[in-house]
Write an enzyme that holds these catalytic residues in place. Structure first.
Site, PDB file in Angstrom:
ATOM      1  N   ARG A 228       0.765  -1.073   0.111  1.00  0.00           N
ATOM      2  CA  ARG A 228       0.020   0.097   0.138  1.00  0.00           C
ATOM      3  C   ARG A 228       0.790   1.366  -0.129  1.00  0.00           C
ATOM      4  O   ARG A 228       0.447   2.294  -0.292  1.00  0.00           O
ATOM      5  CB  ARG A 228      -0.998   0.062   1.007  1.00  0.00           C
ATOM      6  N   HIS A 472      38.373  -8.739  12.556  1.00  0.00           N
ATOM      7  CA  HIS A 472      38.771  -8.291  11.197  1.00  0.00           C
ATOM      8  C   HIS A 472      39.204  -9.604  10.216  1.00  0.00           C
ATOM      9  O   HIS A 472      40.085 -10.283  10.734  1.00  0.00           O
ATOM     10  CB  HIS A 472      39.969  -7.162  10.931  1.00  0.00           C
TER      11      HIS A 472
END
Length: 483
Positions: A228, A472
């Protein structure tokens, strides 16, 4: 006047109703995640416990929700990963691009259903292990405040209890005002599909619709998503709304924005559906229509007979301790509608039983409904905990918040021509920059959010994030290095 058939049926019910009322310490109506967790915890404290379930143990989550949905998500995600193999130098003698994708839906459905059935059995064994009595049938309060259960063999038993929990869950909403709505199905019906639809329409911008649309598209169905508004997932932060909406469009899902369905028709010759929308456009030759426009409480347990109060959405009203307005009757989970997530129902159920049957230290035990993490198994995944940027501005004032944003491409996609987005947002409030909202989009968001959820629940600040050494190379390291 009753027909002869109805009179015979009523007589049968009268003849088969037990005259003895069986008494328990704790009676749980609903064998979903919350009900089972609460029943087992109560029994572990020695409470004589009965659990009544109308269908299958595990409720929505195990049978037609989280579990089989995640299995389908894995299949869809793997299909995408396989298409990346050639670019990673693998299987270059095989055509692994999306155009050559095949998926054996019937075979996979059979395996998925068998897995769910095994889980039903595990639930049963765990209840037996804790000595919880289980009855399969439809439970209903009578006007005496007892619970009548019409069992599967059409006999009826009457039970009483010192404490009664209503954990009956929820069910899908259908748009009954739309002509032809019954030609579509709901998310439950998705799991009953025996064949993969070539062309499917999913209606709804919430997480259920977004997840199902992603699964269909990933497995090769032509997928249309009717919403919508301008974006999907409108209850989430704008960074999640915009990132997922844009990526779905980019990936080839046909997102029909600012659209509503006004009529559904079926071609009796082709067995295909025609979906009419408010802009005079239509989607033709549709194999399946899936309504995911919301859910409502699963009532029908005779709550009116004992005076249980409902709110304006026909949800049972329960306080922070899961008490209803009726003494010794409690409610939790989707039928209450506070936070409609399986882990929330489980936690609330266990804490309720701690309070009712546990040691003195648990006399005030209750679930904290603040900062509950939630994820969407879209493609890519998204996750959120706390409040959105907009909500933070409304609560604290724009001058009292600071927002950290990062948008990047994860290392995995460095070798690929097609990219998937990663977007992170940290919302902080006050002079010490307490983290009041965390919103993430990208691969493995669900796994990433679990750990950060603990930190935010403990009241972490941006400085706490900064003081954590990064791992990392990962995407999650961005959350502890953002400036």
């Amino acid at each position: 006047m009753l027909s002869a058939t109805k009179q015979t049926f009523r007589s049968l019910q009268i003849r088969t109703m037990s005259t003895n009322t069986k008494h328990y310490d704790y009676l749980v109506i609903g064998g979903g995640s919350g009900g089972v967790a609460s029943a087992r915890r109560a029994a572990s404290y020695g409470a004589k416990t009965l659990l009544v379930e109308a269908k299958a143990l595990g409720g929505t989550c195990v049978n037609v929700g989280c579990v089989p949905k995640k299995v389908m998500w894995y299949a869809s995600d793997l299909a995408t990963r396989v298409s990346h193999a050639n670019e990673y130098g693998l299987y270059q003698n095989l055509p692994l691009d999306k155009e050559h994708l095949t998926f054996n839906w019937p075979e996979f459905k059979q395996k998925r259903d068998a897995y769910v059935h095994r889980l039903n059995g595990i639930y049963q064994k765990n209840l037996e292990k804790e000595k919880v009595d289980v009855v399969f049938g439809w439970a209903r309060f009578n006007k005496d405040g007892n619970v009548e259960v019409q069992k599967r063999d059409n006999t009826t038993e009457v039970y009483s209890a010192n404490h009664i929990l209503v954990a009956t869950g929820g069910k899908a909403i259908f748009p009954e005002n739309i002509p032809g709505f019954e030609l579509g199905t709901d998310s439950d019906g998705f799991f009953r599909l025996e064949e993969q639809p070539k062309k499917v329409v999913v209606v709804g911008a919430g997480y259920i619709g977004i997840e199902l649309a992603g699964v269909f598209h990933g497995l090769g169905s032509e997928t249309h998503l009717v919403i919508r508004g301008e974006t999907v997932l409108r209850k989430f932060d704008e960074c999640i709304q915009n990132t997922i909406t844009d990526h779905y469009v980019k990936e080839g899902i046909n997102v029909h924005k600012l659209s509503k369905i006004v009529k559904v028709e079926k071609n009796v010759e082709t067995d295909k559906l025609k979906i009419h929308m408010n802009d005079s456009k239509s989607i033709d030759d549709v194999d399946e229509l899936i309504w995911t426009i919301g859910r409502k409480s699963h009532l029908g347990m005779g709550s009116e007979n004992v005076g249980i109060k409902l709110n304006s959405h026909d949800q049972i009203i329960a306080d922070e301790y899961q008490n209803t307005n009726v003494p010794n009757i409690y409610s939790l989970g989707d039928v209450v509608g506070k936070v409609e997530l399986t882990p929330v129902a489980i936690a609330a159920g266990r804490k309720l039983s701690n309070r009712l049957f546990g040691p003195e230290k648990f006399r005030n035990d209750k679930l904290d409904y603040e900062n509950v993490p939630s994820v969407i198994f879209s493609h890519p995944e998204a996750g959120s905990i706390g409040i959105s940027e907009k909500e933070a501005i409304e609560k604290y004032g724009k001058e009292n918040i600071k927002v950290y944003n990062s948008k990047f491409t994860a290392m995995y996609y460095a070798m690929l021509s097609e990219k998937s987005p990663t977007r992170y947002k940290i919302v902080c409030a006050g002079p010490n920059e307490k983290v009041v909202g965390l919103h993430i989009v990208g691969d493995s968001s669900a796994e990433i959010l679990q750990g950060f959820g603990v930190a935010i629940k403990m009241g972490a600040t941006k400085a706490d994030f900064d003081n954590c050494v990064a791992i990392h190379p990962t995407s999650a390291e961005e959350l502890v290095t953002m400036r």
